[in-house]
Write an enzyme that holds these catalytic residues in place. Structure first.
Site, mmCIF file in Angstrom:
data_model
loop_
_atom_site.group_PDB
_atom_site.id
_atom_site.type_symbol
_atom_site.label_atom_id
_atom_site.label_comp_id
_atom_site.label_asym_id
_atom_site.label_seq_id
_atom_site.Cartn_x
_atom_site.Cartn_y
_atom_site.Cartn_z
ATOM 1 N N LYS A 1 0.817 -1.217 0.000
ATOM 2 C CA LYS A 1 0.000 0.000 0.000
ATOM 3 C C LYS A 1 0.846 1.260 0.000
ATOM 4 O O LYS A 1 0.333 2.351 -0.235
ATOM 5 C CB LYS A 1 -0.939 0.009 1.220
ATOM 6 C CG LYS A 1 -1.753 -1.265 1.381
ATOM 7 C CD LYS A 1 -2.482 -1.643 0.117
ATOM 8 C CE LYS A 1 -3.072 -3.038 0.185
ATOM 9 N NZ LYS A 1 -2.095 -4.119 0.238
ATOM 10 N N SER B 1 -4.771 -11.187 -2.118
ATOM 11 C CA SER B 1 -3.362 -10.863 -2.264
ATOM 12 C C SER B 1 -2.955 -11.052 -3.713
ATOM 13 O O SER B 1 -3.537 -11.848 -4.449
ATOM 14 C CB SER B 1 -2.535 -11.796 -1.376
ATOM 15 O OG SER B 1 -1.177 -11.764 -1.738
#
Length: 559
Positions: free
Chosen positions: A121, A473
């Site tokens: 992120k 993911s």
């Protein structure tokens, strides 16, 4: 210079005194102040070495005539945060990072910035901040981790460990085999070695024109990574002199280029969330349907883990991201005339041998004429179950699962689903539904590598689909469809799915449907009380109240 606001004139005598308290000289204060946004910490393997990367950036800035000023931002390790409450803070940290960079840059009037991210992120958060601030900026990541091979020659990565848990519970491997994978799959610093989210975003930073060639693929432990960081420090001074700002680079054409590279590489499904959020900050709008249009016309040229056996070091040896871009330009699928941080167009950068990486392996990137598939690595599915869309990494789905129809197995959270999978209660043909894990309902839109790895580890990845309003993911493989929008907590159809309902998935046709009559669905909506997470407080409570749906990038709504 922007920094004159804090260092020039009689009125800024107090400000200069504070600089001098830290040892800055008059000579340094006459030069551009370049912020180094360093996400170093001691909890993320991809960030443990970023002090050395930042030090190299320092050298580059000094060599080019600037004054480096370093500051830090937070970063969450998705792998360590996986499978528990910590994952609620992964995606949500993206907004904290972007906001904190805005605070630092605006408060201290930097002339330019060099961003030093690496993992999931942090890269998009920094790109969001760069677009928002719109001051000259250059990106240089910490680089990918290496992948080593096990005793029988199989390449290992973090996903190997997650899937090994399922294999151990299924009796396929013993405790010694599990320990061997644990000790070998992550051999050193760097972002996890497959085409997972971190590496996807670092590659796309090149594709957007915001980083120098090699940013996405030069391994973390190579000396060339240090050289690249020095070059980035020098480049930011040149970018500043040229007056090139992020929004000069982050145009609509640049985002279309990034989507094309995304499809060719087979990037993480999370890249959809992040590109939408970055584009929002840059004032560029595109819809999920645009992604399918790009996917239809762009072939998938690479199959890196989890879609195939190759890892980031292999893509580096094949010439890296620029080699992929070169092939796309030749095929008319990438606009070469967009601007980059070098002051040259991306087409000019590609032709410049100074930016090229050596090609050692020609087998990793396929020719456009002979791709792995004629369509891109990602697909957005629409239908009665996901009116606003859902995302799947098509390149990581087994051919036999591209079209699937089966009974729903419904779970109101990740933990319930994992128990059922490991407990042997999921059967071939099932469609596992995990809901109330969306941006607002989770909150934080947790990644589901645990359940998908459990399914794969137990040998069900070619027989079982998994859908969720959470996300997956980049390491996920199989028929895993995430970002289902609207999410359950906001009354999306996924909230009204019941055990045994038939769900049909057709990835080539971009559809996902709940085979329940509309009248029955209306009745369920009247009868069903939507679930609301209790006990929330602090930042995550504020996040849940203000975050948008996934189809808008899970951005913060303050309107």
């Amino acid at each position: 210079m922007t920094s004159d606001k804090v260092k020039s004139g009689v009125e800024r005598t107090p400000h200069r005194s504070l600089f001098k308290a830290m040892g800055y000289t008059d000579s340094q204060l006459k030069k551009p102040l370049v912020g180094i946004v360093n996400s170093f910490n001691e909890i993320v393997p991809g960030h443990i070495h970023l002090r050395s990367i930042a030090a190299a950036v320092h050298d580059g800035i000094l060599a080019a005539g600037g004054t480096p000023v370093e500051f830090n931002v937070i970063g969450v390790c998705d792998g360590i945060a996986m499978g528990h409450e910590g994952m609620k803070y992964s995606l949500s940290s993206r907004e904290v990072i972007a906001d904190s960079i805005e605070c630092m840059a605006r408060a201290h009037c930097f002339d330019a910035l060099v961003f030093v991210p690496n993992c999931d992120k942090i890269v998009p958060a920094m790109l969001m901040a760069a677009a928002r601030l719109n001051i000259p900026s250059v990106f240089v990541s910490g680089g990918p981790m290496l992948s080593l091979r096990d005793a029988v020659g199989r390449p290992l990565d973090l996903n190997s460990a997650f899937e090994a848990v399922g294999a151990y519970k299924n009796g396929t491997i013993d405790e010694a085999g599990l320990a061997a994978i644990e000790d070998s799959c992550c051999p050193g610093c760097g972002s996890c070695s497959g085409m997972f989210t971190a590496n996807s975003m670092n590659c796309l930073t090149e594709a957007l024109g915001m980083a120098l060639s090699g940013n996405g693929t030069i391994p973390a432990v190579f000396s060339k990574r240090i050289m690249l960081a020095k070059a980035a420090g020098e480049q930011v001074i040149e970018t500043l002199k040229l007056g090139i700002k992020p929004r000069d680079i982050l145009t609509e054409k640049a985002f279309m280029n990034a989507l094309a590279v995304d499809m060719a590489l087979g990037c993480s499904t999370n890249s959809v969330l992040h590109l939408l959020a970055i584009a929002n900050e840059a004032g560029v709008r595109f819809s999920l349907k645009t992604i399918n249009e790009v996917s239809e016309s762009t072939p998938n040229l690479c199959r890196l883990a989890p879609a195939g056996p190759h890892h980031m070091q292999d893509l580096y040896n094949a010439g890296g991201v620029y080699k992929v871009i070169e092939k796309l330009i030749d095929a008319g699928l990438y606009d070469p005339d967009v601007m980059s941080i070098t002051g040259r167009t991306m087409g000019e950068n590609i032709k410049n041998r100074a930016y090229s990486l050596p090609v050692i392996d020609n087998t990793v990137i396929r020719p456009v004429e002979n791709p792995y598939s004629k369509t891109g690595g990602l697909a957005i599915l629409f239908g009665s179950l996901a009116p606003d869309g859902g995302v799947v990494k098509r390149s990581a789905v087994a051919p036999e699962m591209l079209v699937h129809r089966g009974p729903a197995r419904v779970f109101d959270g990740e933990e319930e689903a994992i128990k059922a999978i490991y407990g042997g209660r999921i059967n071939k043909g099932d469609v596992v539904v995990i809901r109330y894990e969306g941006p607002a309902g989770g909150p934080g839109m947790r990644e589901m590598l645990g359940p998908t790895s459990a399914i794969a580890g137990m040998g069900l990845d070619k027989d079982v689909a998994l859908i969720t309003d959470g996300r997956f993911s980049g390491a996920t493989r199989g028929a895993a469809i995430g970002h289902i929008s609207p999410e359950a907590s906001r009354g999306g159809p996924i909230a009204y799915v019941r055990e045994g309902d038939i769900i049909s998935i057709d990835i080539p046709a971009y559809t996902i449907n709940l085979e329940v009559p509309e009248e029955e669905l209306r009745r369920r909506k009247k009868e069903t009380q939507l679930k609301v997470k209790s006990g929330l407080s602090g930042y995550i409570l504020r996040y849940s109240r203000n975050v948008s749906s996934a189809d808008r990038g899970a951005i913060i709504n303050y309107e």
